[in-house]
Design a protein around this motif. Structure first.
Motif, short mmCIF file in Angstrom:
data_model
loop_
_atom_site.label_atom_id
_atom_site.label_comp_id
_atom_site.label_asym_id
_atom_site.label_seq_id
_atom_site.Cartn_x
_atom_site.Cartn_y
_atom_site.Cartn_z
N THR A 11 1.53 -76.53 45.16
CA THR A 11 2.71 -77.23 44.68
C THR A 11 2.93 -76.79 43.24
N TRP A 12 4.06 -76.17 43.00
CA TRP A 12 4.38 -75.65 41.68
C TRP A 12 5.24 -76.65 40.93
N ARG A 13 5.02 -76.74 39.62
CA ARG A 13 5.86 -77.60 38.79
C ARG A 13 6.35 -76.79 37.60
N LYS A 14 7.59 -77.06 37.23
CA LYS A 14 8.22 -76.34 36.13
C LYS A 14 7.76 -76.93 34.80
N SER A 15 7.63 -76.08 33.83
CA SER A 15 7.24 -76.49 32.50
C SER A 15 8.24 -77.48 31.91
N SER A 16 7.73 -78.49 31.24
CA SER A 16 8.60 -79.45 30.56
C SER A 16 9.30 -78.81 29.36
N CYS A 25 11.96 -69.95 32.31
CA CYS A 25 11.21 -71.00 32.99
C CYS A 25 9.91 -70.45 33.58
N ILE A 26 8.86 -71.20 33.38
CA ILE A 26 7.61 -70.89 34.07
C ILE A 26 7.22 -72.10 34.90
N GLU A 27 6.41 -71.84 35.90
CA GLU A 27 5.86 -72.89 36.75
C GLU A 27 4.36 -72.72 36.78
N VAL A 28 3.66 -73.83 36.94
CA VAL A 28 2.22 -73.82 37.06
C VAL A 28 1.81 -74.59 38.31
N VAL A 38 0.11 -69.31 36.94
CA VAL A 38 1.39 -69.37 36.24
C VAL A 38 2.31 -68.32 36.85
N ARG A 39 3.58 -68.69 37.06
CA ARG A 39 4.54 -67.72 37.60
C ARG A 39 5.91 -67.95 36.97
N ASP A 40 6.77 -66.97 37.13
CA ASP A 40 8.16 -67.05 36.68
C ASP A 40 8.94 -67.80 37.75
N SER A 41 9.59 -68.90 37.38
CA SER A 41 10.29 -69.72 38.37
C SER A 41 11.46 -68.99 39.03
N LYS A 42 11.98 -67.97 38.35
CA LYS A 42 13.10 -67.22 38.91
C LYS A 42 12.65 -66.21 39.97
N GLY A 46 7.12 -63.38 43.23
CA GLY A 46 6.64 -62.30 42.37
C GLY A 46 5.20 -62.50 41.97
N PRO A 47 4.76 -61.76 40.98
CA PRO A 47 3.36 -61.85 40.56
C PRO A 47 3.03 -63.20 39.93
N THR A 48 1.78 -63.56 40.05
CA THR A 48 1.25 -64.79 39.46
C THR A 48 0.15 -64.42 38.48
N LEU A 49 0.19 -65.02 37.31
CA LEU A 49 -0.90 -64.85 36.35
C LEU A 49 -1.91 -65.96 36.59
N ILE A 50 -3.18 -65.61 36.57
CA ILE A 50 -4.24 -66.60 36.69
C ILE A 50 -4.93 -66.64 35.32
N VAL A 51 -4.79 -67.77 34.65
CA VAL A 51 -5.27 -67.91 33.28
C VAL A 51 -6.46 -68.87 33.28
N ALA A 52 -7.48 -68.52 32.53
CA ALA A 52 -8.63 -69.42 32.38
C ALA A 52 -8.17 -70.70 31.68
N ALA A 53 -8.68 -71.85 32.11
CA ALA A 53 -8.25 -73.14 31.59
C ALA A 53 -8.32 -73.24 30.06
N PRO A 54 -9.39 -72.78 29.41
CA PRO A 54 -9.42 -72.88 27.94
C PRO A 54 -8.30 -72.06 27.27
#
Length: 68
Positions: A11-16, A25-28, A38-42, A46-54
């Protein structure tokens, strides 16, 4: 090395911080302990970035600081 994640049921949610006008717009996706997809909502397929939590926390803190 970050393991491959199955994001198909996420379930993706758009950045506030998104402007609501369809640009910048990004979604997480939550639910991946220690990681933040993290992905581009548009481009949802497309590709998704996987970012370490810190690193994600540092990014969000930086955005909040700049917004003040």
């Amino acid at each position: 090395m970050i393991p491959a994640l199955d994001l198909s049921a996420s379930t993706w949610r758009k950045s506030s911080y998104s402007d609501g006008g369809g640009t910048n717009c990004i979604e997480v996706a939550d639910g991946f302990p220690g990681l933040m997809p993290v992905r581009d909502s548009k481009i949802p397929n497309g590709p998704t970035l996987i970012v370490a939590a810190p690193a994600w926390t540092a990014f969000v803190d930086g955005v909040r600081t700049e917004a003040l």
